[in-house]
Design a protein around this motif. Structure first.
Motif, PDB file in Angstrom:
ATOM      1  N   ASP A  76       0.809  -1.224   0.000  1.00 41.55           N
ATOM      2  CA  ASP A  76       0.000   0.000   0.000  1.00 41.55           C
ATOM      3  C   ASP A  76       0.844   1.277   0.000  1.00 41.55           C
ATOM      4  O   ASP A  76       0.307   2.364  -0.208  1.00 41.55           O
ATOM      5  CB  ASP A  76      -1.005  -0.007   1.157  1.00 41.55           C
ATOM      6  N   VAL A  77       2.140   1.175   0.281  1.00 48.35           N
ATOM      7  CA  VAL A  77       3.031   2.335   0.167  1.00 48.35           C
ATOM      8  C   VAL A  77       4.304   1.885  -0.572  1.00 48.35           C
ATOM      9  O   VAL A  77       5.380   1.782   0.007  1.00 48.35           O
ATOM     10  CB  VAL A  77       3.390   2.946   1.546  1.00 48.35           C
ATOM     11  N   PRO A  78       4.154   1.661  -1.889  1.00 45.69           N
ATOM     12  CA  PRO A  78       5.241   1.030  -2.646  1.00 45.69           C
ATOM     13  C   PRO A  78       6.460   1.927  -2.824  1.00 45.69           C
ATOM     14  O   PRO A  78       7.505   1.450  -3.258  1.00 45.69           O
ATOM     15  CB  PRO A  78       4.595   0.731  -4.005  1.00 45.69           C
ATOM     16  N   MET A 122      10.136  11.166  12.017  1.00 44.76           N
ATOM     17  CA  MET A 122      11.569  11.261  12.293  1.00 44.76           C
ATOM     18  C   MET A 122      12.400  10.781  11.102  1.00 44.76           C
ATOM     19  O   MET A 122      13.326  11.454  10.673  1.00 44.76           O
ATOM     20  CB  MET A 122      11.923  10.416  13.517  1.00 44.76           C
ATOM     21  N   VAL A 123      12.076   9.575  10.586  1.00 50.36           N
ATOM     22  CA  VAL A 123      12.793   9.039   9.437  1.00 50.36           C
ATOM     23  C   VAL A 123      11.940   9.286   8.204  1.00 50.36           C
ATOM     24  O   VAL A 123      10.764   8.926   8.171  1.00 50.36           O
ATOM     25  CB  VAL A 123      13.050   7.522   9.607  1.00 50.36           C
ATOM     26  N   ASP A 124      12.539   9.906   7.196  1.00 51.00           N
ATOM     27  CA  ASP A 124      11.784  10.202   5.982  1.00 51.00           C
ATOM     28  C   ASP A 124      11.745   8.942   5.118  1.00 51.00           C
ATOM     29  O   ASP A 124      12.658   8.671   4.340  1.00 51.00           O
ATOM     30  CB  ASP A 124      12.473  11.348   5.238  1.00 51.00           C
ATOM     31  N   LEU A 125      10.673   8.193   5.274  1.00 48.72           N
ATOM     32  CA  LEU A 125      10.611   6.879   4.638  1.00 48.72           C
ATOM     33  C   LEU A 125      10.630   6.966   3.119  1.00 48.72           C
ATOM     34  O   LEU A 125      11.100   6.049   2.445  1.00 48.72           O
ATOM     35  CB  LEU A 125       9.381   6.108   5.130  1.00 48.72           C
ATOM     36  N   PRO A 132      10.845   1.817  -6.628  1.00 45.78           N
ATOM     37  CA  PRO A 132       9.452   1.713  -6.182  1.00 45.78           C
ATOM     38  C   PRO A 132       8.860   0.355  -6.512  1.00 45.78           C
ATOM     39  O   PRO A 132       9.172  -0.213  -7.564  1.00 45.78           O
ATOM     40  CB  PRO A 132       8.745   2.831  -6.965  1.00 45.78           C
ATOM     41  N   ASN A 133       8.031  -0.145  -5.584  1.00 41.56           N
ATOM     42  CA  ASN A 133       7.369  -1.442  -5.746  1.00 41.56           C
ATOM     43  C   ASN A 133       8.307  -2.635  -5.571  1.00 41.56           C
ATOM     44  O   ASN A 133       7.839  -3.760  -5.459  1.00 41.56           O
ATOM     45  CB  ASN A 133       6.726  -1.587  -7.127  1.00 41.56           C
ATOM     46  N   GLU A 134       9.604  -2.399  -5.596  1.00 38.55           N
ATOM     47  CA  GLU A 134      10.504  -3.556  -5.593  1.00 38.55           C
ATOM     48  C   GLU A 134      11.463  -3.574  -4.421  1.00 38.55           C
ATOM     49  O   GLU A 134      11.478  -4.510  -3.640  1.00 38.55           O
ATOM     50  CB  GLU A 134      11.316  -3.583  -6.884  1.00 38.55           C
TER      51      GLU A 134
END
Lengths: 275, 248, 275, 248, 275, 248
Positions: A76-78, A122-125, A132-134
């Motif tokens: 959901d957050v690739p 805090m951590v910029d994910l 992306p996606n992988e």
């Protein structure tokens, strides 16, 4: 299934002494009601981890290690890295801790620390996404409680923050969909520093940073996490009693007031900004 | 499914389900719905469908959990596999374990557990359908089921959440609002003591948002408390109801 | 490992009353020996599930939810969808049920219901194949027992059948090996409707649909599943006693005779055929 | 492996292994094969190789499973990882858990458990190689191991299965027959009581197929019962055998 | 967590008898101190396994099955097959064995047998690679203890060796990255045959191949594995007592002396070399 | 990372970290480092960082593990998730379970457990960072923690390993040496009894290599034993130290 805990043995006399002292504005170890115990923070002590920190809060000792690996994003957050916080209350730390899978106390500890880190961003994910996606960086924050003398949440939250601030990961290149790690390292992408403070209600008054003996006589506790803009980013009430609405408001106000000092201690310990 | 943005959730002061910022979703409460349990309740709160059973006071099991001076309160918050969008594995998740703990701690202050030393009072909350706010709805149902089981209580515990969507404070977030919103703060409250028995929060609140949000939550916990009493009254109309009514 | 169960407390007097009554052709709740308790079936009550049904059989209450997801086929049947039945005896339903992984009773319950569905070919699994070897529909049938007053198998089997009949899944398109779900829905491909009936031997006689008290004094039970062609498609003997060969034959005969009425109740509850 | 069709399994009345429709596979039974167990038996049934050990009556463990008026019967049906085509994980599968239960219930009626209140009688069935019908072979071995342990019994329990292949009734299906067949019905039987102690079935049987199949199963359980007695007789020839022989 | 075991009941008198006898150079069953009990090895008894062997060592009985499947290599050795050894102390074998996941005793047993096979390079794992990084043969060695009368390690190690020697796997072809198994079979690539011998210290003396009663009174044991070149390839001290440095040296010397005879028994049992 | 070959590990008699074949890595020992534990020690051995806590003698838990004639020794060797290159799952691995057992058996002979029947003495070894030889370092720390807890002991147990790299005998292998080396043999030793309490080995040793390796290990265990006594002396300098010193 959650069950009322067996309260460990504290003599009624000792319990009454603590409560009476606090009612008169004093504490067994001489602190003021709203003082922390001594905070000692050392970062970078586990060389095999990407980041690490050891925190002593009075006699409470917590070690946090951060490992960063390459893995897959959540579907959901690739385009985001993954952050996961885990806590172990190893039996070394306290006579009543037992080996085995995490119980409700270690799960609550991990989840409260996790919420502070996650909600403060805090951590910029997003910056931990590789393809992306992988492929993304997966950040494991492992809390290891070594000596339990009360207020594990604040010690663990400070150690987790310091460990993340001290962590370094390899730079990388992506060529034709293949990731290769480079020898140079960089810090994690940090965009905030949450500070977590726990208050306990003992009799009428509220105290900051309860010791183990105080936790054994408190009616409830409230954990408050404040981000660097001075906003609230996590709350957790614990314990078998209640807090009045006024108690709650007062704890939040106090936490906002006191957060900058603790943030300063953490930053100082990791020498952050020198990079 | 078309992607919603947070702004879509709050247009002209009206939320996606037609509510205003300070409105609760429809709530339905029913007491005494199960045969085998000592007490039970069914709560619908928006699309949440929650069943609660209480057993006890009964012999503590396993024995070593018994306490010499009070009843052990046991609590399990559990979601049915079909209660959420993607099927949930039946094994308890870390989230369910944490929520079981905070719900237990939300109910402990209300239960006169010192009346039943060495016994156990067991609370089973089954989320049959979940739609945001299930821990609060579970607490509301558990208070009713405890009363239905005849467990003596200091007060009923009522709970609801306040959140923030697109910068606006909003009462009682549904699932879609929670996912796109910026903050969520569940609150459990005992009106007779003006006290908070559960408080959690994630997201970002300024001091003023927090203060206003807490007031809003308390105000609506009081409304829910009236609904709880009404539900008990409907169930016990014919019997006359002293115990719980003593707290009014 | 399976162990003789602790029979829950039923007074010897009550037990004898039940047995004596049945010997004289009567039952505690006034039913005839071969009558069901009242069957109440409601379908479609969990909106987030693809299908669902709540069954009351006397005071026994069972909820079944059906979820359909996309997953991989089993390698030995690469062109068929997957059906999986799971049962939870949640502790809410009965004082002796405990939380935890499924025990032998919930596993037996799930497997008996599964066999009825599978062997009758109720769901046409071939029609649930999306891309052979790669993607198929996976149908999860979750049985949730809410109130246990005996004969969980028949209540669960009826609820499972009604939930499957009521389920709707998204239509889909496959383009260039990619599946996309369409907004329109369709029912599951249903090709049979099994009906499950359980008999208990109490003293000499056989009774249909034992209540909890009757289960506590029965010597054995036999569960019979009948498909819509009137054929036998599953049997399961349970309990610590035996049945004579004649008992068994009689139960099968009775089940074949009585199945159409129950099938009618299920179809009526789901309004099947109106689609 | 060439794909077989159901029809290949039954050509001109002869099955793939050369049997007719109403023939059992070769059966070999041996009693008293283990040193540590109180009773034991080894059964080969076609390619099934099954070892059964019985311990007890002994102290019930854990204590809370003890029953005041009878022995607790414990039963574990377990497959060795190497017993099947594809290696089986050692953790008990749902199938093994169900079969352990139905085998226990198949043996309970035969055991005079009321003679040994508060004790436990433990039956361990290890499938070393499986080839269809292992639960029946396990029951046959367990009866022998119980007798070998000196547990007093009402009768020996004998078991076999009847199935359907390509529309034909067929006795005692092997694994390949079971997989391609249309039905399988394992039956356990106590001849002295003309009673069924295990009955399962999956697949599709008309009423007449069922009735004929049940007769066939019973008839062959009686044959197996004679083999069981023969195996015990071989083992105890010199001692003289009263207990179990009283049931003839 | 490991805990001092409950020593199973052996009468003090019997224990003293064993110790006194051994002090005088004799054993309860008439063996010399450095004799094995009778070793009976039968290979190839489980047709559905690729290899199998049943070993009786006195009254101890162990069955080992070898299954070979196609799977993925470990990422750090992408060009090698996988070997995994597992042991089950099934409750059939001994009154104190309980069903459940492997305990420390079965894990130690499996790991000691594994080390002998692995360190002697008995199976040439490189030859079990099919397509590097993708497909290799995975060899499962499952130890099944059926009757426990002492010295499970030596019985299991001999059975594992015989089962591996007797195992046959399908020949295969790789075409365009696809593996196809051929009907012909071949033996596993065997390049050594380890022999494992266990000594127990009982009072002062050392005995070979302790029986169960002897294990109950021994102070410690030492397991020594010798490869076909007469070199040491595994050691494992067990038990709650110690061995002197001289004891250890003597055990290793004795094992080197006696290994060829046992290796001969194993080879004879499997008829190895006739292929 | 550039691939090392075994030969790279031993060039001109010097190992990758600069040691000679018969040199130990730097060792640091500290006693009494934890507050809650009855005894504790911290050991750094090369890059190994190991913390050991001892609780007891205390009530055995669960009760059924209590022994009538001696204390039950419990031991857990556990690695922190961040202690190794690739994050380790917190669940105990088969390796950790085996090592917990052999460490317990290495310490049992040294503990005068017959002084405390029916109690439990619990040893918790936490590997915070691992770099080859952690079981030996854990034993060294556990001996100190036991002494710090005041548990009466026959002797301290000292441990180190000897291995083989590129055909050369080498003392105290680090992780990279262990992975590329040909053999590793950890030895635990009680000097007062000239006895071995732990001995494991994998790899290949000729008889002469084994004999020389064992001598080398014993010799260095004696050196570590002196360091252990020194660490205790530092901790207890002011108190005077009889018990443990009696063994010198």
């Amino acid at each position: 299934m959650s069950a009322t805990p067996q309260i460990p043995p504290i003599s009624q006399i000792e319990g009454k002494t603590i409560i009476d002292l606090i009612a008169s504005g004093k504490r067994l170890d001489g602190r003021g009601l709203l003082d922390h115990r001594g905070f000692d923070i050392k970062a970078g002590i586990i060389e095999k981890a990407n980041g690490s920190a050891h925190v002593s809060l009075g006699k409470t000792k917590v070690l946090v290690g951060v490992k960063v690996e390459i893995g897959e994003p959540f579907s959901d957050v690739p385009d985001q890295g993954v952050l996961t916080v885990n806590a172990e209350l190893v039996p070394m730390a306290y006579p009543l801790f037992e080996p085995g899978p995490p119980d409700e106390n270690s799960i609550e500890l991990a989840r409260v620390v996790d919420r502070g880190i996650r909600e403060s961003k805090m951590v910029d994910l997003k910056k931990l996404c590789i393809i992306p996606n992988e492929k993304v960086f997966v950040v494991f924050v492992d809390i290891y409680v070594l000596d339990h003398d009360g207020n594990l949440i604040d010690a663990s939250a400070a150690a987790a923050a310091a460990a993340l601030l001290s962590a370094r990961i390899n730079k990388f290149e992506v060529k034709d969909g293949e990731v290769s790690l480079l020898p140079e390292t960089m810090p994690l992408p940090i965009s905030n520093i949450p500070v977590t403070m726990t208050f306990a209600k003992i009799g009428g008054p509220i105290v900051l940073d309860p010791s183990l003996e105080e936790e054994q006589v408190m009616s409830s506790r409230l954990t408050v996490t404040i981000d660097k803009e001075g906003r609230l980013c996590a709350l957790q009430k614990g314990g078998m009693g209640y807090m009045t609405v006024e108690d709650v408001k007062e704890c939040v106000r106090l936490a906002m007031e006191k957060a900058p000092r603790i943030r300063g201690l953490i930053l100082e310990a990791v020498g952050y900004g020198k990079d | 499914m078309p992607q919603l943005s947070p702004e879509d959730l709050f247009r002209n002061g009206i939320r996606v389900d037609g509510r205003r910022w300070n409105e609760l979703r429809p709530i339905r409460m029913e007491v005494g719905v199960l045969d085998k349990a000592d007490g039970s309740a069914y709560v619908e709160h928006g699309k949440n469908k929650i069943l609660v059973a209480v057993y006890g006071p009964r012999e503590a099991h396993p024995k070593h959990i018994a306490l010499p001076d009070r009843a052990t309160i046991k609590c399990r918050y559990h979601m049915a596999p079909f209660s959420v969008e993607e099927r949930k594995s039946p094994a308890p998740s870390r989230r369910e374990i944490e929520i079981s703990k905070v719900i237990r701690e939300a109910l402990e202050p209300a239960i006169l557990s010192e009346y039943y030393p060495r016994t156990s009072i067991d609370i089973f909350i089954e989320v049959l359908q979940s739609d945001g706010g299930s821990r609060c709805a579970g607490i509301n149902g558990a208070s009713l089921a405890l009363a239905d089981a005849g467990i003596p209580m200091r007060d009923l515990v009522a709970a609801c959440a306040v959140g923030k969507i697109a910068g606006h404070l909003a009462l009682d977030l549904s699932d879609v609002e929670d996912k796109l919103g910026e903050a969520d703060m569940p609150v459990a409250y005992m009106p007779t003591y003006n006290s908070v028995t559960l408080l959690q929060m994630d997201g970002v609140f300024t001091h003023d948002e927090f203060a206003a949000g807490l007031e809003l939550a308390v105000e609506n916990c009081k409304k829910i408390y009236q609904m709880q009493k009404e539900a008990l009254r409907r169930q016990y109309l014919e019997i006359g109801s002293e115990g719980i009514e003593a707290n009014r």
